[in-house]
Design a protein around this motif. Structure first.
Motif, PDB file in Angstrom:
ATOM      1  N   ASP A  36       0.835  -1.199   0.000  1.00 51.39           N
ATOM      2  CA  ASP A  36       0.000   0.000   0.000  1.00 51.39           C
ATOM      3  C   ASP A  36       0.875   1.257   0.000  1.00 51.39           C
ATOM      4  O   ASP A  36       1.799   1.372   0.816  1.00 51.39           O
ATOM      5  N   VAL A  43      -0.107  -5.844   1.087  1.00 55.02           N
ATOM      6  CA  VAL A  43      -1.564  -6.040   1.078  1.00 55.02           C
ATOM      7  C   VAL A  43      -2.007  -7.236   0.251  1.00 55.02           C
ATOM      8  O   VAL A  43      -3.127  -7.720   0.415  1.00 55.02           O
ATOM      9  N   GLY A 116      -5.806  -5.698   3.693  1.00 58.84           N
ATOM     10  CA  GLY A 116      -4.847  -6.586   3.052  1.00 58.84           C
ATOM     11  C   GLY A 116      -5.134  -8.040   3.386  1.00 58.84           C
ATOM     12  O   GLY A 116      -5.958  -8.349   4.248  1.00 58.84           O
TER      13      GLY A 116
END
Lengths: 151, 151
Positions: A36, A43, A116
């Motif tokens: 991310d 994630v 995630g």
């Protein structure tokens, strides 16, 4: 399909050069790590085939190959959780990719509704046994999968 | 070998439960992402077999399966760049692992001498072609591979 990527060169060319020669495995896939852009957290882990990689590069939107469904998969096509690619890197032997992404919609990347996919931690420091228990971390549900994907 | 991990349960048990049931592929391997505990950067992508995973869990020192050498590989055994595992996570379908690591010696994780293996960026935003050029990022050499591994 016209060749989109350079052929694999020497060991030295692959590891030290500027030529992009991604290595696809026996199934035609390459491993992809997505982190991310805001949090830096991992994630997602997925795979691309050559077509998915070419589409990702051209559009800056992550495309993968779904091994479970056996088809090209534009991430977010059902859920709206599109991944805009901020940067794309390749590793030393060019058999793995790292995508830094900004995710649309709720920002979730996991089909379970979480930010995630790595929402459980494995205990370390003693020998594993079948009774060991995972613990939940970063466990917030950002959307309800049953509403997005159906029952 | 005595079973070290729980057998794969239902889809729901695998994705929503606390039972650790890592999924090894046809070659007996599971994908592993390593990020640096300080910087959060992805530093390596590798694989573990069941033995490497068990040793990693028991010792908190990363062990992998070297596909190129076909053997168990205690990361850093030659170079001194041991990876102390700060945390270990598993993904939703339990076929990928994420290790957060603190690396010994110079802190390098890549056999090329760099901090991490992802030291080249792929240009995005236009269709790929065989002439496209990678650019180097995070490219500092922390050690000289020829001195550590031989000529």
């Amino acid at each position: 399909m016209t060749e989109m990527f350079a052929p694999r060169g020497s060991h030295d060319a692959v590891e030290s050069g500027t030529q992009f020669s991604p290595k696809f495995d026996a199934d035609g896939l390459i491993a992809c790590i997505a982190t991310d852009a805001e949090t830096g957290q991992v994630v997602m882990f997925a795979h691309m085939n050559a077509e998915a990689l070419a589409l990702t590069i051209e559009t800056s939107i992550a495309h993968y190959w779904s091994r479970s469904r056996g088809k090209l998969w534009r991430k977010g096509e059902t859920s709206g959780h599109e991944q805009k690619v901020a940067s794309l890197r390749v590793d030393c032997d060019q058999d793995a990719l790292w995508l830094v992404v900004r995710t649309g919609g709720t920002g979730a990347n996991c089909h379970t509704g979480r930010k995630g996919c790595f929402y459980r931690e494995v205990p370390i420091g003693r020998a594993p046994d079948p009774e060991m228990k995972l613990s939940f971390v970063d466990d917030e549900l950002l959307f309800d999968p049953s509403r997005v994907y159906g029952g």
